[in-house]
Design an enzyme around this catalytic site. Structure first.
Site, PDB file in Angstrom:
ATOM      1  N   LYS A  42       9.485  -1.265   6.199  1.00  0.00           N
ATOM      2  CA  LYS A  42       9.181  -0.119   7.013  1.00  0.00           C
ATOM      3  C   LYS A  42       7.700  -0.022   7.308  1.00  0.00           C
ATOM      4  O   LYS A  42       7.286   0.607   8.278  1.00  0.00           O
ATOM      5  CB  LYS A  42       9.600   1.169   6.294  1.00  0.00           C
ATOM      6  CG  LYS A  42      11.041   1.266   5.947  1.00  0.00           C
ATOM      7  CD  LYS A  42      11.329   2.563   5.206  1.00  0.00           C
ATOM      8  CE  LYS A  42      12.761   2.603   4.739  1.00  0.00           C
ATOM      9  NZ  LYS A  42      12.992   3.718   3.835  1.00  0.00           N
ATOM     10  N   GLY A  43       6.895  -0.635   6.479  1.00  0.00           N
ATOM     11  CA  GLY A  43       5.450  -0.439   6.539  1.00  0.00           C
ATOM     12  C   GLY A  43       4.777  -0.800   7.837  1.00  0.00           C
ATOM     13  O   GLY A  43       3.798  -0.170   8.229  1.00  0.00           O
ATOM     14  N   GLU A  98       3.091  -7.618  10.212  1.00  0.00           N
ATOM     15  CA  GLU A  98       3.157  -7.142   8.831  1.00  0.00           C
ATOM     16  C   GLU A  98       2.051  -6.122   8.599  1.00  0.00           C
ATOM     17  O   GLU A  98       0.983  -6.199   9.213  1.00  0.00           O
ATOM     18  CB  GLU A  98       3.006  -8.348   7.888  1.00  0.00           C
ATOM     19  CG  GLU A  98       3.124  -8.045   6.426  1.00  0.00           C
ATOM     20  CD  GLU A  98       4.465  -7.455   5.997  1.00  0.00           C
ATOM     21  OE1 GLU A  98       4.726  -6.274   6.325  1.00  0.00           O
ATOM     22  OE2 GLU A  98       5.229  -8.133   5.311  1.00  0.00           O
ATOM     23  N   ASP A 102      -0.316  -9.458   0.806  1.00  0.00           N
ATOM     24  CA  ASP A 102      -0.760  -9.252  -0.564  1.00  0.00           C
ATOM     25  C   ASP A 102      -0.506 -10.534  -1.346  1.00  0.00           C
ATOM     26  O   ASP A 102      -1.251 -11.494  -1.238  1.00  0.00           O
ATOM     27  CB  ASP A 102       0.020  -8.045  -1.119  1.00  0.00           C
ATOM     28  CG  ASP A 102      -0.539  -7.480  -2.399  1.00  0.00           C
ATOM     29  OD1 ASP A 102      -1.027  -8.243  -3.232  1.00  0.00           O
ATOM     30  OD2 ASP A 102      -0.454  -6.257  -2.569  1.00  0.00           O
ATOM     31  N   LYS A 130      -5.184  -8.899   1.696  1.00  0.00           N
ATOM     32  CA  LYS A 130      -5.722  -8.716   0.352  1.00  0.00           C
ATOM     33  C   LYS A 130      -5.690 -10.082  -0.346  1.00  0.00           C
ATOM     34  O   LYS A 130      -4.817 -10.367  -1.154  1.00  0.00           O
ATOM     35  CB  LYS A 130      -4.866  -7.688  -0.396  1.00  0.00           C
ATOM     36  CG  LYS A 130      -5.542  -7.093  -1.597  1.00  0.00           C
ATOM     37  CD  LYS A 130      -4.619  -6.212  -2.411  1.00  0.00           C
ATOM     38  CE  LYS A 130      -4.199  -4.939  -1.730  1.00  0.00           C
ATOM     39  NZ  LYS A 130      -3.450  -4.056  -2.658  1.00  0.00           N
ATOM     40  N   VAL A 152      -3.379   0.661  -1.592  1.00  0.00           N
ATOM     41  CA  VAL A 152      -3.647   1.431  -0.377  1.00  0.00           C
ATOM     42  C   VAL A 152      -2.370   2.027   0.200  1.00  0.00           C
ATOM     43  O   VAL A 152      -1.277   1.475   0.044  1.00  0.00           O
ATOM     44  CB  VAL A 152      -4.356   0.567   0.691  1.00  0.00           C
ATOM     45  CG1 VAL A 152      -5.772   0.228   0.255  1.00  0.00           C
ATOM     46  CG2 VAL A 152      -3.572  -0.693   1.011  1.00  0.00           C
ATOM     47  N   ASP A 158       3.076   2.862   2.007  1.00  0.00           N
ATOM     48  CA  ASP A 158       3.534   3.988   1.195  1.00  0.00           C
ATOM     49  C   ASP A 158       3.331   3.755  -0.291  1.00  0.00           C
ATOM     50  O   ASP A 158       3.074   2.650  -0.745  1.00  0.00           O
ATOM     51  CB  ASP A 158       5.022   4.214   1.441  1.00  0.00           C
ATOM     52  CG  ASP A 158       5.893   3.168   0.762  1.00  0.00           C
ATOM     53  OD1 ASP A 158       6.768   3.540  -0.034  1.00  0.00           O
ATOM     54  OD2 ASP A 158       5.703   1.962   1.024  1.00  0.00           O
TER      55      ASP A 158
END
Length: 175
Positions: A42-43, A98, A102, A130, A152, A158
């Site tokens: 969902k991000g 995206e 990470d 990151k 973050v 979220d």
């Protein structure tokens, strides 16, 4: 639940400016191609919504939901496809959108699956990178911002389904 709003890491104005730059570059790079933007839910939905409006080309969109986190803050290392694409991707030039790169576990897995479906090409755009957390090497074509190893939230990201609606990217210190 955390009571305090996260400290601003990247402002709403900085995000808007960088998305305009990314949109111009993607417009140039995908001229004459059959662009399909794939949002990893969902991000990335907030980022994709703004980015697709900054691209001055005909394009299509689709969505996948993939998880390697569960409700924690660290990747589980196990990737699950929760929702697959609606249409075949053969003959398309994919742009995977995206929110954050990470560990690389999810995107490495996802890219492999999508490559096996014979698109013309696959490129990756991430709002946030990151690199300190990388476990799987993933090649990015477009990066909004490189950030430090902090947790973050905001602008689609979220913590336990909260904070996605913040117009900026902030550091959540209270976890």
């Amino acid at each position: 639940m955390v009571e305090q709003l996260p400290k601003v890491l990247i402002s709403e104005e900085e995000i808007a400016g960088r998305i305009a730059e990314l949109g111009a570059q993607i417009t140039e790079d995908f001229k004459g191609k059959n662009l399909l933007m794939v949002s990893v839910l969902k991000g990335s939905v907030v980022f994709m919504s703004d980015l697709m409006r900054a691209i001055n080309l005909p394009l299509r969109i689709d969505f996948m939901s993939v998880s390697s986190y569960g409700s924690g803050v660290k990747t589980s290392g196990v990737v699950k496809i929760l929702q697959d694409l609606d249409h075949p991707i053969e003959g398309y030039d994919l742009l995977i959108v995206e929110d954050i790169l990470d560990s690389g576990v999810t995107l490495g897995y996802l890219t492999g699956i999508l490559r096996s479906r014979n698109p013309n090409s696959i490129k990756l755009v991430t709002l946030l990178d990151k690199p300190e957390r990388r476990q799987v090497e993933v090649e990015t074509d477009y990066v909004g911002f490189t950030i430090p190893d902090e947790f973050v939230v905001g602008y689609g990201l979220d913590f336990d389904e909260q904070y996605r609606n913040l117009p900026y990217v902030g550091v959540l210190n209270a976890i």
